[in-house]
Write a protein that holds these residues in place. Structure first.
Motif, PDB file in Angstrom:
ATOM      1  N   ALA C 355       0.839  -1.197   0.000  1.00 57.59           N
ATOM      2  CA  ALA C 355       0.000   0.000   0.000  1.00 57.59           C
ATOM      3  C   ALA C 355       0.872   1.244   0.000  1.00 57.59           C
ATOM      4  N   GLY C 356       1.918   1.240   0.857  1.00 60.89           N
ATOM      5  CA  GLY C 356       2.798   2.399   0.920  1.00 60.89           C
ATOM      6  C   GLY C 356       3.465   2.663  -0.415  1.00 60.89           C
ATOM      7  N   GLN C 357       3.983   1.557  -1.007  1.00 57.90           N
ATOM      8  CA  GLN C 357       4.688   1.668  -2.274  1.00 57.90           C
ATOM      9  C   GLN C 357       3.744   2.152  -3.384  1.00 57.90           C
ATOM     10  N   ALA C 358       2.537   1.555  -3.402  1.00 61.78           N
ATOM     11  CA  ALA C 358       1.592   1.878  -4.458  1.00 61.78           C
ATOM     12  C   ALA C 358       1.130   3.320  -4.355  1.00 61.78           C
ATOM     13  N   VAL C 363      -0.048   3.470  -8.171  1.00 67.50           N
ATOM     14  CA  VAL C 363      -0.265   2.293  -9.013  1.00 67.50           C
ATOM     15  C   VAL C 363      -1.706   1.819  -8.875  1.00 67.50           C
ATOM     16  N   HIS C 364      -2.290   1.417 -10.009  1.00 71.75           N
ATOM     17  CA  HIS C 364      -3.644   0.866 -10.007  1.00 71.75           C
ATOM     18  C   HIS C 364      -3.598  -0.572 -10.461  1.00 71.75           C
ATOM     19  N   THR C 365      -4.669  -1.312 -10.131  1.00 69.79           N
ATOM     20  CA  THR C 365      -4.753  -2.673 -10.662  1.00 69.79           C
ATOM     21  C   THR C 365      -5.002  -2.568 -12.161  1.00 69.79           C
ATOM     22  N   ARG C 366      -4.565  -3.605 -12.887  1.00 68.94           N
ATOM     23  CA  ARG C 366      -4.782  -3.586 -14.340  1.00 68.94           C
ATOM     24  C   ARG C 366      -5.872  -4.565 -14.740  1.00 68.94           C
ATOM     25  N   ARG C 367      -5.883  -5.734 -14.096  1.00 68.18           N
ATOM     26  CA  ARG C 367      -6.884  -6.738 -14.480  1.00 68.18           C
ATOM     27  C   ARG C 367      -8.169  -6.466 -13.714  1.00 68.18           C
TER      28      ARG C 367
END
Lengths: 204, 308, 436
Positions: C355-358, C363-367
C-alpha cells in the motif's frame, strides 16, 4: 483423660456424617455423586482422626482420599457406557448377595469392637506423632513401604500413558485400534458385526 | 480462650480474604488498564459495581443440574481458600491455626480443590462446563505433585511440616535464594490451582467460561470471589514458604507478610495478563516433562543442602 | 432502601452484553469491543443485554429464542439492523452504530432502576428432551441399554475409537449457530469423548461475510492498489483480533483491532505486534502443530490457508500493477494453525508495504476479470462456503485445538453485498437459500 465436652459433640456429629454419607453412596443414582459421598464419609473419618490426636494421618487422609475418589469417579465414567456420567444409573447390583455380605461383615466388625481387648497403654504427653510415624516409615518397615510406593508410582505412570495423546494403541490422530488376540487377528474387545443376541444397537 | 482461639482467627482470616479478594480485583483492573484495555469506571469501584450487578441478577437453572453440588461448589471453594489461609502465619504469635502439619494441610486443600472444581463443572449438566471440569482434573494431579515436591523442599531445612517453623528456618537466608527453583515452580502451581491467566483451562474463553459458563447471579459472584480468595490464600502460602513470611527489618511482622503477599499477587496477575492461555495438550507435556522433573531437581538440591 | 442502593451501584457496572452475531453484524461488534464501559461476554448467562447484531434467518429463530431464554432476569434485548422477533415487537431497535454504546448503557441503567421490565420468556420452561428412561433409574432394559433419559442415549457407539480404545463414554451435542467460538451461523452435530472431538457434521454453513467495496470496484475496473491492500490488512487484523482474544491475549487482540481502525496503519506497528506475539509465547504455547490442511483441503479453503500450506496461489501475481510493485506471493510450508497465523501476519505486513509503495507511485490494478480477496481468489466464482473441510479436519483434535484451528481458518462464503451496502441487504429465509 481430660478434654472438653465439645470434642465429644464433634465426634458424634462426625460419626453420624460418616455413616450417613456412606449410606448415601448406595442410594444415589450417579457414579460421580457416589464417589463424592464416599469422599465426604472419609473426610469425616479424617477429622475424627485429628480429634484422636493422629494429626498427620487425619490430614493425609484428606488429600489421599480427595485424589483417589476423583480418579475413581473419572475411571468409572470412562469405563461405563453412561455419557460423562450424566445419565442416571443404578449403583447397586446383586442385591441378595451384597445384603448378606454386608450383614456378615457388620456382625464380624461389631464382634471385634465389642469382644476384642484393646491395648490400654497411655502414650507420653510429649510424643510427636509426625516423628514417630517417620521412624516407622523409614525404620524397620522401610522395605514394605518403599515397595508399595514403587507399585503406586508404576500405576501412576501407567495412568499417564493411558491418558496421554499417544494412546494405548498408537497416536490419537492416526486412529488407534487394539491389537488382535492372535497375531494378525481382528482387533480385540470389539463386538462382532452381526451380534443379534446381545441387544446392542447402534445409536448413530 | 474462646476469643483468642476461635473468634480472633476467624475474624483475621475473613478480613484478609475479603480485603485480599477486593485488592485482587482492583489490581487486575489496574494492570488491564495500564496495558490499554478500555475502561469507563474507576478501578476502585469496578469490582463493587460488578458484584452489585451479580447480586441483582437471578441465579439461573440448567436442565436437571445436580442442585446441591452446583450450589455448594462455589461455597466449598471459598471455604477451602479460608482453610488454606488459616494455616498461614502472620507473625510468630499471630497464627490463625498453628497446626503441626500445616504444610500437609495446604497440600490437601489443593487436592480437595480439584474435587470441588470438577463438581462445579460436572453438576451444571451442560457441555462446556463439563469439558472445563474434565480439563482441570486431567491437569490437577500434576499441579498437586509439583506442589508436594516443592513444599517438601522447604520443609527439609525447617525439619518440620509447620509453616511457622518453615518461616523461622529462613531467618538467615530466604528460601527463594536458598532453593532458586522453588518459587517459580510454586507460582506455576498457584496459577494452576486458581486456573488463572495462562493456566486458566477450566474457565477459559474457548469454553465460554468453562465451569462457570452456565452460572449467573449470586453463585457466580461467590465463585469469582472464591477464585480471588484462593489466589490470596496461595500468595500467603508462597510468601511464608519462600519469602520469609513475617521476617524483615523495621516494619512489624504482619505488615511485612501482607506486603509480600501483595508482591506475589502482583506477579501472578501480571503473568495472567501477559501470557496467552496454554493449550491443554501442551500444558500436560510441560507439567510432566519439564516442571515435574525440575521439582525433583529442586528437592534433590534442598536435600543436598540440608546434608551439607 | 438497601435494595435501591444496590441497584444504583449495579447500574454503574460495566454493561455485560452477549452478542448474537447475525448476518453482517460483525463490524459493529468490533466497534463495541473498543468502547469503554461495555463488555462483550461469551455466555448468555453472564449478560444483562442480548444484542442481536444483524439479521437472523427465520429458520434459526428457534435457536435465537433458546439463547434469549438463557439470559437470567433482569435482562433486555437490543436489535441492531435486525427485525425483532414477533413476540418481542416492542423491543428497542437501533440502526446507527454510533448510537449503540450509549443505547446499551441506557438500557442497562433502566433495567437496574426498574424503569424497564425484564424481557419475557419465549419458550415454555420444560426439558427440551423429555424423560424417557426405563425403570426408576432410567437405564432399564437389557444390558442397561433401554430408555433415553433427557434425550441422551447410553453410549453404545461401536464406531472405531480414535483415541485409546475406550469406546464407551461419548456424548453427542449440537453446537451453534450463535456459539461465540464458532463462525457466526455455523451449526454442527459433534460427538465428543471427554474433550476430544470424535465426529463433526456441519449442518448449516456460516453466514456470508461482506468485504469492503474496494474489492467490488476491482471487478469493475482499475482501483488504486493502496486502497485495496489497506482493506485487505484491515480484514486480516480483525481476524487476528478474534484469534488473539480466543487465546487469552486480550491486550494484543485490542492492539490488532485498533490498528484495523486506523486510516493508515504503519507497517512497523504490525512488526512490533508480531514481535510481541512471539515473545508472549503465542506460537509456542497455544498451538500444537495440529489442524494441518492437506493440499486438496487447502485448495478448497483458498486464500491464506492455501498459501500457509505452501500453494503459491495468488491472483495478484497475474496483475501488471502488482508486478510493477515486485509482488511475490508469500508462503509457509506447514499448513497448520501456527503457519496460518504466521501467514496472516506476514500478509498484513506485505499488504501495508504494498500500500505504501503503491501510494507513492500511484499504481492501479490492471486486471478486472478477478480479484484476490482476503478470502481467496474471486474470478469466475465468488469464494464459497468451505466449512465442509471441518468434518475431515476436526475429529481427533481436542476442544481447545479445534477452536484455535477454527479461529485460524476463514471458511465463510463471501457475501454478494459490500460492507457499505449491508444495511440494505435482505436476510435469506432459510439455510437452502443461503447455500444457493
Amino acid at each position: 483423660m481430660d478434654y472438653p465436652l465439645i470434642v465429644d459433640v464433634f465426634f458424634v456429629l462426625l460419626a453420624i456424617l460418616a455413616v450417613v454419607s456412606g449410606w448415601r453412596v448406595f442410594c444415589t443414582d450417579s457414579m460421580v455423586r457416589a464417589s463424592f459421598f464416599l469422599l465426604v464419609s472419609f473426610i469425616a473419618v479424617g477429622v475424627i482422626m485429628i480429634l484422636l490426636a493422629a494429626e498427620y494421618l487425619g490430614v493425609a487422609m484428606f488429600f489421599m482420599m480427595a485424589v483417589e475418589m476423583m480418579v475413581m469417579a473419572i475411571f468409572m465414567v470412562m469405563f461405563m457406557m453412561n455419557p460423562a456420567g450424566l445419565n442416571p444409573m443404578m449403583m447397586v447390583h446383586q442385591h441378595k448377595f451384597s445384603i448378606a455380605a454386608g450383614a456378615a461383615v457388620f456382625v464380624v466388625l461389631a464382634a471385634v469392637a465389642l469382644l476384642a481387648e484393646f491395648p490400654d497403654t497411655p502414650l507420653p504427653g510429649d510424643l510427636d506423632p509426625v516423628k514417630s510415624l517417620g521412624n516407622e516409615l523409614l525404620g524397620d518397615s522401610m522395605l514394605i513401604f518403599e515397595s508399595a510406593g514403587i507399585v503406586l508410582l508404576t500405576t501412576m505412570i501407567g495412568v499417564v500413558v493411558l491418558s496421554s495423546h499417544r494412546g494405548r494403541y498408537g497416536a490419537a490422530e492416526e486412529g488407534s485400534m487394539p491389537p488382535g488376540l492372535v497375531p494378525g487377528g481382528d482387533p480385540a474387545g470389539m463386538p462382532e458385526e452381526n451380534d443379534e443376541g446381545g441387544g446392542h444397537h447402534h445409536c448413530h | 480462650m474462646i476469643v483468642s482461639e476461635l473468634i480472633l482467627p476467624v475474624l483475621l482470616v475473613t478480613f484478609v480474604l475479603v480485603l485480599g479478594a477486593y485488592l485482587v480485583a482492583v489490581l487486575d483492573e489496574a494492570i488491564a488498564g495500564a496495558l490499554g484495555m478500555p475502561r469507563a469506571t474507576s478501578v476502585w469501584t469496578a469490582p463493587l459495581t460488578q458484584g452489585a450487578w451479580l447480586l441483582t441478577q437471578q441465579a439461573n437453572a440448567t436442565e436437571a443440574p445436580d442442585w446441591r453440588a452446583w450450589r455448594l461448589a462455589p461455597a466449598l471453594y471459598l471455604a477451602l481458600a479460608a482453610i488454606g489461609l488459616a494455616v498461614v502465619p502472620f507473625s510468630p504469635t499471630l497464627i490463625p491455626t498453628d497446626l503441626v502439619t500445616s504444610v500437609v494441610l495446604w497440600g490437601s486443600v489443593e487436592a480437595l480443590a480439584t474435587v470441588v472444581i470438577f463438581l462445579h463443572g460436572w453438576s451444571a449438566n451442560t457441555l462446556l462446563a463439563l469439558i472445563g471440569a474434565y480439563r482441570y482434573v486431567a491437569l490437577g494431579l500434576s499441579y498437586i505433585l509439583i506442589s508436594m515436591f516443592v513444599l517438601i523442599g522447604v520443609a527439609l531445612p525447617a525439619e518440620s511440616l509447620q509453616f511457622s517453623q518453615v518461616v523461622a528456618s529462613q531467618e538467615g537466608l530466604w528460601n527463594v535464594i536458598r532453593q532458586p527453583l522453588g518459587l517459580p515452580l510454586f507460582l506455576i502451581v498457584g496459577l494452576g490451582m486458581t486456573f488463572w491467566g495462562p493456566l486458566n483451562l477450566a474457565d477459559s474463553r474457548d469454553l465460554a467460561g468453562g465451569t462457570a459458563s452456565a452460572v449467573s447471579g449470586p453463585p457466580r459472584l461467590v465463585w469469582n470471589l472464591a477464585r480471588a480468595a484462593m489466589l490470596v490464600a496461595f500468595s500467603g502460602a508462597a510468601a511464608s514458604a519462600f519469602l520469609g513470611g513475617w521476617l524483615g527489618p523495621w516494619l512489624p511482622g504482619p505488615v511485612w507478610m501482607l506486603l509480600k503477599m501483595l508482591a506475589v499477587l502482583a506477579v501472578l496477575l501480571l503473568i495472567g495478563r501477559l501470557v496467552p492461555r496454554v493449550q491443554p495438550e501442551r500444558c500436560v507435556t510441560l507439567m510432566w516433562v519439564v516442571f515435574l522433573p525440575l521439582s525433583f531437581v529442586d528437592l534433590i538440591w534442598a536435600g543436598v543442602e540440608a546434608l551439607l | 432502601m438497601a435494595v435501591s442502593w444496590l441497584s444504583r451501584l449495579a447500574a454503574q457496572a460495566t454493561v455485560p452484553v452477549f452478542p448474537v452475531r447475525g448476518m453482517h453484524g460483525e463490524p459493529v461488534l468490533h466497534r463495541l469491543a473498543l468502547a469503554a464501559g461495555i463488555e462483550l461476554v461469551d455466555s448468555p448467562r453472564h449478560a444483562s443485554i442480548l444484542l442481536v447484531a444483524g439479521g437472523v434467518p427465520p429458520d434459526q429463530h428457534d435457536a435465537l429464542r433458546r439463547v434469549h431464554d438463557q439470559l437470567p432476569t433482569p435482562f433486555a434485548t437490543l436489535w441492531y439492523r435486525s427485525e425483532p422477533l414477533d413476540e418481542l415487537a416492542g423491543a428497542t431497535r437501533v440502526d446507527d452504530p454510533d448510537a449503540l454504546p450509549e443505547a446499551l448503557k441506557t438500557i442497562h441503567r433502566e433495567l437496574m432502576s426498574g424503569k424497564r421490565g425484564s424481557s419475557p420468556r419465549l419458550l415454555p420452561d420444560e426439558p427440551p428432551n423429555p424423560w424417557e428412561g426405563l425403570g426408576d433409574d432410567g437405564h432399564g432394559g437389557e444390558g442397561m441399554m433401554g430408555g433415553v433419559p433427557y434425550g441422551r442415549p447410553m453410549a453404545m457407539n461401536m464406531t472405531d475409537d480414535i483415541r485409546d480404545g475406550l469406546t464407551l463414554d461419548s456424548l453427542t451435542v449440537t453446537l451453534g449457530p450463535f456459539l461465540p467460538m464458532l463462525p457466526p451461523g455455523l451449526t454442527a452435530e459433534v460427538t465428543l469423548q471427554g474433550d476430544l472431538i470424535q465426529s463433526w457434521t456441519t449442518h448449516s454453513a456460516p453466514y456470508p461475510i461482506a468485504l469492503e467495496s474496494a474489492f467490488f470496484q476491482a471487478l469493475q475496473g482499475p482501483v488504486p492498489i493502496a486502497e485495496l491492500e489497506r482493506a485487505r490488512a484491515r480484514y486480516h487484523l480483525k481476524r487476528l483480533h478474534f484469534g488473539l482474544r480466543l487465546a487469552g491475549l486480550e491486550r494484543l487482540a485490542l492492539e490488532a483491532l485498533r490498528l484495523a481502525f486506523e486510516p493508515h496503519p504503519g507497517q512497523n506497528r504490525v512488526m512490533a505486534l508480531r514481535r510481541r506475539l512471539v515473545r508472549s509465547g503465542f506460537f509456542r504455547l497455544t498451538t500444537t502443530g495440529r489442524g494441518r490442511l492437506d493440499e486438496n483441503q487447502a485448495r478448497r479453503v483458498g486464500g491464506i490457508a492455501a498459501r500457509a500450506a505452501g500453494l503459491e496461489e495468488d491472483w495478484r501475481s497475474g496483475d501488471e500493477g502488482y508486478r510493477h510493485l515486485n509482488f511475490r506471493p508469500l508462503t509457509q510450508r506447514e499448513g497448520d494453525t501456527a503457519a496460518r497465523w504466521h501467514q496472516t501476519l506476514a500478509e498484513i505486513e506485505q499488504a501495508l508495504q504494498l500500500a505504501g509503495q503503491a501510494e507513492r507511485d500511484a499504481v492501479h490494478t490492471r486486471r478486472s476479470d478477478g480479484v484476490e480477496t482476503p478470502r481467496g481468489p474471486w474470478g469466475e466464482y465468488r469464494p464459497e462456503d468451505a466449512s465442509g473441510v471441518l468434518e475431515e479436519l476436526l475429529p481427533g483434535l481436542e476442544w481447545d485445538e479445534a477452536m484455535s484451528t477454527l479461529a485460524s481458518l476463514d471458511l465463510a462464503p463471501l457475501s454478494p453485498w459490500s460492507l457499505e451496502e449491508t444495511s440494505e441487504a435482505p436476510v435469506p429465509t432459510s439455510v437452502e437459500e443461503r447455500r444457493a
